[in-house]
Write an enzyme that holds these catalytic residues in place. Structure first.
Site, PDB file in Angstrom:
ATOM      1  N   TYR A 167       5.077   4.326  -6.656  1.00  9.85           N
ATOM      2  CA  TYR A 167       3.772   3.693  -6.435  1.00  9.85           C
ATOM      3  C   TYR A 167       3.052   3.573  -7.779  1.00  9.85           C
ATOM      4  CZ  TYR A 167      -0.678   2.491  -4.253  1.00  9.85           C
ATOM      5  OH  TYR A 167      -1.833   1.835  -3.863  1.00  9.85           O
ATOM      6  N   TYR A 220       4.664  -4.215  -8.482  1.00 15.41           N
ATOM      7  CA  TYR A 220       3.402  -4.848  -8.890  1.00 15.41           C
ATOM      8  C   TYR A 220       3.576  -5.593 -10.211  1.00 15.41           C
ATOM      9  CZ  TYR A 220       0.509  -2.599  -5.315  1.00 15.41           C
ATOM     10  OH  TYR A 220      -0.067  -2.215  -4.124  1.00 15.41           O
ATOM     11  N   LYS A 280      -2.911  -1.191 -11.960  1.00 18.82           N
ATOM     12  CA  LYS A 280      -3.688  -0.349 -12.883  1.00 18.82           C
ATOM     13  C   LYS A 280      -2.908  -0.114 -14.174  1.00 18.82           C
ATOM     14  CE  LYS A 280      -5.796   1.878  -8.879  1.00 18.82           C
ATOM     15  NZ  LYS A 280      -5.083   1.008  -7.929  1.00 18.82           N
ATOM     16  N   ASN A 327     -13.204   2.276  -5.731  1.00 22.06           N
ATOM     17  CA  ASN A 327     -13.213   3.171  -4.560  1.00 22.06           C
ATOM     18  C   ASN A 327     -13.129   4.610  -5.046  1.00 22.06           C
ATOM     19  OD1 ASN A 327     -13.024   4.264  -1.992  1.00 22.06           O
ATOM     20  ND2 ASN A 327     -10.845   3.810  -1.792  1.00 22.06           N
ATOM     21  N   ARG A 380      -7.400  11.756  -8.666  1.00 18.31           N
ATOM     22  CA  ARG A 380      -7.829  11.019  -9.853  1.00 18.31           C
ATOM     23  C   ARG A 380      -9.289  11.301 -10.189  1.00 18.31           C
ATOM     24  NH1 ARG A 380      -7.893   4.672  -7.836  1.00 18.31           N
ATOM     25  NH2 ARG A 380      -9.344   4.904  -6.082  1.00 18.31           N
ATOM     26  N   VAL A 437     -11.654   1.529 -14.817  1.00 19.95           N
ATOM     27  CA  VAL A 437     -12.259   0.629 -13.835  1.00 19.95           C
ATOM     28  C   VAL A 437     -11.940   1.187 -12.455  1.00 19.95           C
ATOM     29  CG1 VAL A 437     -12.325  -1.714 -12.902  1.00 19.95           C
ATOM     30  CG2 VAL A 437     -12.002  -1.363 -15.358  1.00 19.95           C
ATOM     31  N   TYR A 479      -6.576   3.716 -21.535  1.00 14.55           N
ATOM     32  CA  TYR A 479      -7.082   3.336 -20.213  1.00 14.55           C
ATOM     33  C   TYR A 479      -6.567   4.320 -19.174  1.00 14.55           C
ATOM     34  CZ  TYR A 479      -8.054   0.785 -15.950  1.00 14.55           C
ATOM     35  OH  TYR A 479      -8.519   0.439 -14.703  1.00 14.55           O
ATOM     36  N   GLU A 496       0.835  -1.191   0.000  1.00 16.50           N
ATOM     37  CA  GLU A 496       0.000   0.000   0.000  1.00 16.50           C
ATOM     38  C   GLU A 496       0.873   1.245   0.000  1.00 16.50           C
ATOM     39  OE1 GLU A 496      -3.168   0.293  -0.374  1.00 16.50           O
ATOM     40  OE2 GLU A 496      -3.685  -1.828  -0.288  1.00 16.50           O
TER      41      GLU A 496
END
Length: 343
Positions: A237, A154, A241, A180, A187, A177, A226, A123
């Site tokens: 980070y 990731y 995505k 949250n 964003r 997509v 996307y 996180e």
């Protein structure tokens, strides 16, 4: 060659049988076995690195066998366990931050002098609380940050032999997509401003259009672009995505996260679009709508010789500790984990 057959074949070998286990010294092995036999027998009796996972990072706890690192990922000399009774024997103990929250089991009260503790988190600092509780506690950190002791991104681009470019058929311009959605997030602000100038196909629980487990890539691949927007902006980070929802799906990522230069440390400069490259959402929208087919195809040049390696299996992530172990620094504790992670 078994120990019994070795004794029959070489009766001069000195050996001691203690508690049912045959103990031989390296001197005896060198003098009575060939070099290849020494290598085979030594590898059989080398103590594997015992890695205890204090609590599994995800809700679904796998039935891991001790030798899972070798069986699944080809990483030898590594033994995983979740048996807390082996705490006193473990070389490394792994503590996922999500399992260190109040109300869950605390850390062990004591640890052997040579045992090393690893703090694990994927996180961002914005979504990681309570770090001040763990000052002077952990020897190593394992995160998505490149300056971690154990770097665990990731995803990444890995070399392959392909020389082709594969772009799925497109039926719409932009998709996103999101599960949250919070209006105060950066964003969300960028999305609202961009959507004034072009249509964005929004999926996910936040828009009451949840996707089935196997529908995500099939859905996002139909879009030319996307929105790979991170929920918070921090060094390194860069999450699934980008890697899964966009690059793996065969669409061009429009990224919102750390600066462009940081992204370029992970992927080629011509493989993505950064929102910071444009003076306004209107300028970005115009760029997307008017892009030629040849210009669009240039974004996929990375596919010639590379493919996406996605890290989504926690067992694989933890097994990498064993690969990194020989080069990790010893004899220190992180004095202020919160300051380090928030820097």
């Amino acid at each position: 060659m078994s120990w019994a057959s070795l004794l029959r074949a070489r009766p001069g070998m000195k050996a001691v049988l203690t508690a049912g286990v045959l103990v031989t010294t390296l001197w005896h092995l060198r003098h009575f076995l060939t070099p290849s036999e020494v290598s085979r027998e030594a590898s059989k009796h080398t103590k594997p690195l015992l890695v205890l996972v204090w609590e599994w990072p995800s809700k679904q706890v796998p039935n891991i066998s001790g030798d899972v690192c070798r069986e699944l990922y080809g990483i030898t000399g590594c033994w995983l366990t979740m048996d807390k009774q082996l705490l006193g024997q473990a070389d490394v103990v792994v503590f996922p931050h999500t399992r260190l929250q109040p109300g869950r089991d605390e850390l062990p009260k004591e640890r052997p002098p040579q045992q090393h503790w690893v703090w694990v988190s994927l996180e961002s600092p914005s979504n990681t609380k309570g770090l001040s509780r763990w000052n002077q506690t952990f020897n190593w950190v394992m995160t998505y940050r490149r300056d971690s002791d154990i770097f665990m991104p990731y995803g990444k681009l890995v070399p392959n032999r392909s020389a082709t470019v594969n772009i799925p058929a497109k039926t719409n311009l932009v998709s996103w997509v999101i599960s949250n959605y919070q209006r105060t997030q950066e964003r969300a602000k960028v999305y609202r401003n961009l959507s004034r100038h072009l249509h964005v196909n929004v999926y996910g629980r936040a828009n009451k259009k949840p996707l089935c487990k196997d529908c995500l890539l099939a859905t996002t691949s139909k879009s030319k672009f996307y929105l790979a927007f991170e929920n918070s902006i921090h060094q390194d980070y860069i999450t699934e995505k980008l890697w899964r929802n966009s690059l793996m799906a065969g669409t061009v990522p429009i990224v919102l996260g750390p600066p462009r230069a940081n992204y370029e440390q992970f992927i080629p400069a011509d493989s993505f679009i950064h929102v910071d490259d444009f003076a306004s959402p209107a300028e970005l929208a115009s760029f997307l709508r008017t892009m030629s087919a040849s210009r669009y195809r240039q974004f996929f040049a990375w596919q010639r010789g590379h493919s996406v390696k996605l890290y989504s299996d926690w067992a694989e992530r933890i097994c990498t500790i064993c690969s990194a172990y020989p080069s990790l620094r010893r004899g220190r504790l992180y004095p202020d984990l919160q300051t380090w992670f928030g820097s």
